[in-house]
Scaffold this motif. Structure first.
Motif, mmCIF file in Angstrom:
data_model
loop_
_atom_site.group_PDB
_atom_site.id
_atom_site.type_symbol
_atom_site.label_atom_id
_atom_site.label_comp_id
_atom_site.label_asym_id
_atom_site.label_seq_id
_atom_site.Cartn_x
_atom_site.Cartn_y
_atom_site.Cartn_z
ATOM 1 N N GLY A 132 0.711 -1.089 0.227
ATOM 2 C CA GLY A 132 -0.072 0.174 0.164
ATOM 3 C C GLY A 132 0.993 1.421 0.040
ATOM 4 N N LYS A 133 2.200 1.120 -0.003
ATOM 5 C CA LYS A 133 3.080 2.269 -0.072
ATOM 6 C C LYS A 133 3.812 2.378 -1.474
ATOM 7 C CE LYS A 133 3.172 2.286 5.046
ATOM 8 N NZ LYS A 133 4.076 2.006 6.001
ATOM 9 N N TYR A 134 3.921 3.513 -1.824
ATOM 10 C CA TYR A 134 4.757 3.946 -3.021
ATOM 11 C C TYR A 134 6.153 3.577 -2.692
ATOM 12 C CZ TYR A 134 6.604 6.069 -7.258
ATOM 13 O OH TYR A 134 7.191 6.302 -8.458
ATOM 14 N N PHE A 135 6.855 3.127 -3.515
ATOM 15 C CA PHE A 135 8.441 3.115 -3.544
ATOM 16 C C PHE A 135 9.180 3.416 -4.863
ATOM 17 C CE2 PHE A 135 7.634 -1.091 -4.993
ATOM 18 C CZ PHE A 135 8.741 -1.384 -5.937
ATOM 19 N N GLN A 136 10.439 3.769 -4.697
ATOM 20 C CA GLN A 136 11.179 4.053 -6.061
ATOM 21 C C GLN A 136 12.361 3.903 -5.891
ATOM 22 O OE1 GLN A 136 10.603 7.755 -7.920
ATOM 23 N NE2 GLN A 136 11.304 7.050 -10.070
ATOM 24 N N LEU A 137 13.185 2.662 -6.482
ATOM 25 C CA LEU A 137 14.478 2.267 -6.242
ATOM 26 C C LEU A 137 15.175 2.619 -7.801
ATOM 27 C CD1 LEU A 137 13.996 -1.072 -4.584
ATOM 28 C CD2 LEU A 137 14.606 1.194 -3.447
ATOM 29 N N ARG A 138 16.605 3.014 -7.444
ATOM 30 C CA ARG A 138 17.260 3.537 -8.704
ATOM 31 C C ARG A 138 18.719 3.092 -8.524
ATOM 32 N NH1 ARG A 138 17.998 8.762 -12.489
ATOM 33 N NH2 ARG A 138 19.754 8.235 -13.239
ATOM 34 N N HIS A 139 19.233 2.421 -9.141
ATOM 35 C CA HIS A 139 20.963 2.247 -8.952
ATOM 36 C C HIS A 139 21.588 1.908 -10.304
ATOM 37 C CE1 HIS A 139 24.531 1.691 -6.600
ATOM 38 N NE2 HIS A 139 24.782 0.473 -7.279
ATOM 39 N N THR A 140 22.845 2.695 -10.620
ATOM 40 C CA THR A 140 23.531 2.417 -11.735
ATOM 41 C C THR A 140 24.884 1.490 -11.217
ATOM 42 O OG1 THR A 140 23.030 4.585 -12.504
ATOM 43 C CG2 THR A 140 24.815 3.642 -13.252
ATOM 44 N N PHE A 141 25.012 0.448 -12.077
ATOM 45 C CA PHE A 141 25.997 -0.412 -11.850
ATOM 46 C C PHE A 141 27.058 -0.051 -12.681
ATOM 47 C CE2 PHE A 141 22.119 -2.461 -10.168
ATOM 48 C CZ PHE A 141 22.381 -3.017 -9.236
ATOM 49 N N GLY A 142 28.219 -0.587 -12.551
ATOM 50 C CA GLY A 142 29.430 -0.299 -13.496
ATOM 51 C C GLY A 142 29.419 -0.754 -14.844
ATOM 52 N N ASN A 143 28.586 -2.176 -14.857
ATOM 53 C CA ASN A 143 28.478 -2.811 -16.040
ATOM 54 C C ASN A 143 27.425 -3.971 -15.859
ATOM 55 O OD1 ASN A 143 29.759 -5.456 -15.042
ATOM 56 N ND2 ASN A 143 31.780 -4.332 -15.516
ATOM 57 N N ASP A 144 27.009 -4.665 -17.127
ATOM 58 C CA ASP A 144 26.004 -5.552 -16.735
ATOM 59 C C ASP A 144 26.369 -6.734 -16.015
ATOM 60 O OD1 ASP A 144 23.285 -6.052 -18.081
ATOM 61 O OD2 ASP A 144 24.358 -8.040 -19.073
ATOM 62 N N CYS A 145 27.580 -7.279 -16.048
ATOM 63 C CA CYS A 145 27.840 -8.431 -15.095
ATOM 64 C C CYS A 145 27.521 -8.165 -13.628
ATOM 65 C CB CYS A 145 29.364 -8.728 -15.397
ATOM 66 S SG CYS A 145 30.012 -10.023 -14.417
ATOM 67 N N GLU A 146 28.150 -6.728 -13.370
ATOM 68 C CA GLU A 146 28.015 -6.601 -11.873
ATOM 69 C C GLU A 146 26.409 -6.364 -11.611
ATOM 70 O OE1 GLU A 146 28.598 -2.194 -9.402
ATOM 71 O OE2 GLU A 146 29.984 -2.754 -10.923
ATOM 72 N N MET A 147 25.774 -5.843 -12.464
ATOM 73 C CA MET A 147 24.285 -5.875 -12.410
ATOM 74 C C MET A 147 23.432 -7.016 -11.949
ATOM 75 S SD MET A 147 21.106 -5.011 -15.125
ATOM 76 C CE MET A 147 21.472 -6.268 -15.737
ATOM 77 N N ARG A 148 23.908 -8.280 -12.962
ATOM 78 C CA ARG A 148 23.395 -9.503 -12.768
ATOM 79 C C ARG A 148 23.931 -10.075 -11.392
ATOM 80 N NH1 ARG A 148 25.027 -9.921 -18.170
ATOM 81 N NH2 ARG A 148 26.755 -11.291 -17.201
ATOM 82 N N SER A 149 25.114 -9.982 -11.093
ATOM 83 C CA SER A 149 25.454 -10.281 -9.709
ATOM 84 C C SER A 149 24.825 -9.798 -8.532
ATOM 85 C CB SER A 149 27.013 -9.880 -9.850
ATOM 86 O OG SER A 149 27.490 -10.667 -8.520
ATOM 87 N N VAL A 150 24.763 -8.611 -8.526
ATOM 88 C CA VAL A 150 23.844 -7.942 -7.423
ATOM 89 C C VAL A 150 22.161 -8.403 -7.399
ATOM 90 C CG1 VAL A 150 23.401 -5.681 -6.170
ATOM 91 C CG2 VAL A 150 25.602 -6.172 -6.785
ATOM 92 N N THR A 151 21.656 -8.088 -8.489
ATOM 93 C CA THR A 151 20.263 -8.064 -8.663
ATOM 94 C C THR A 151 19.705 -9.541 -8.861
ATOM 95 O OG1 THR A 151 20.069 -7.529 -10.833
ATOM 96 C CG2 THR A 151 19.987 -5.661 -9.510
ATOM 97 N N GLY A 152 20.417 -10.473 -9.365
ATOM 98 C CA GLY A 152 19.969 -11.810 -9.398
ATOM 99 C C GLY A 152 18.789 -11.610 -10.552
ATOM 100 N N ALA A 153 17.735 -12.466 -10.233
ATOM 101 C CA ALA A 153 16.744 -12.603 -11.082
ATOM 102 C C ALA A 153 15.802 -11.306 -11.167
ATOM 103 C CB ALA A 153 15.786 -13.552 -10.393
ATOM 104 N N LEU A 154 16.000 -10.304 -10.429
ATOM 105 C CA LEU A 154 15.271 -9.098 -10.346
ATOM 106 C C LEU A 154 15.521 -8.299 -11.788
ATOM 107 C CD1 LEU A 154 13.311 -7.160 -8.815
ATOM 108 C CD2 LEU A 154 15.297 -6.110 -7.999
ATOM 109 N N ALA A 155 16.649 -8.358 -12.320
ATOM 110 C CA ALA A 155 16.639 -7.724 -13.486
ATOM 111 C C ALA A 155 16.827 -8.735 -14.682
ATOM 112 C CB ALA A 155 17.982 -6.824 -13.488
ATOM 113 N N GLU A 156 16.747 -10.039 -14.791
ATOM 114 C CA GLU A 156 16.668 -10.915 -15.758
ATOM 115 C C GLU A 156 15.405 -10.865 -16.578
ATOM 116 O OE1 GLU A 156 17.734 -14.726 -14.137
ATOM 117 O OE2 GLU A 156 19.804 -14.135 -13.379
ATOM 118 N N PHE A 157 15.125 -9.956 -17.408
ATOM 119 C CA PHE A 157 14.105 -10.063 -18.163
ATOM 120 C C PHE A 157 14.387 -9.380 -19.499
ATOM 121 C CE2 PHE A 157 14.035 -6.250 -15.412
ATOM 122 C CZ PHE A 157 13.939 -5.194 -16.386
#
Length: 157
Positions: A132-157
């Motif tokens: 019931g509460k609005y949220f907003q997250l944003r993060h810039t990663f150094g590269n795609d590998c780093e993003m996948r390593s941190v976010t896991g399935a969250l950014a696998e789309f």
């Protein structure tokens, strides 16, 4: 973006289970008139059921190439209550998103796998409604590998 999320949350509420009162909600006080609810002061042990809005967990996820979030290279809709949406791994993504909403620093921790030091920034965003509460997250990663390593399935789309 917020308008779209409100519309999605409304659709989720309309499609989801609706709350209903039970027979115990209409008991009398000390054998009093049936059909009248007990006064709150005499009903100490009971808690009101959560409203349908409190159970809404939806998000729009985006991944953009570069340090800016716009324009996104890809996006997905994620519904976590009930699990679904356009995300290919909704259950795993909901578990990761739950951790990130409760502790946004999760997205800033080092990843689990080895990645090159090549700088090719990727920006991930997640905007939505959680319990019931609005949220907003944003993060810039150094590269795609780093993003996948941190976010896991969250950014696998």
């Amino acid at each position: 973006m917020r308008t779209l999320l409100v519309l999605l949350a409304g659709a989720t509420l309309a499609a989801g289970p609706s709350g209903h009162a039970s027979a115990s909600d209409h008991r009398g006080v000390n054998g009093g008139v049936r059909g009248l609810p007990a006064p709150p002061s005499l009903d100490i042990g009971r808690q009101a059921p959560p409203s349908p809005a409190a159970r809404v967990r939806v998000a729009i996820l985006t991944v953009a190439n570069g340090a800016q979030a716009d324009p996104p290279a890809r996006s997905a809709f994620l519904n976590c209550s009930p699990v679904g949406g356009s995300h290919p791994h909704p259950a795993e993504a909901c578990a990761r998103l739950r951790r990130a909403v409760l502790d946004p620093a999760v997205l800033k921790r080092p990843g689990t796998g080895p990645c090159t030091m090549l700088y090719s920034p990727v920006t991930v965003t997640a905007s939505g409604i959680w319990d019931g509460k609005y949220f907003q997250l944003r993060h810039t990663f150094g590269n795609d590998c780093e993003m996948r390593s941190v976010t896991g399935a969250l950014a696998e789309f």
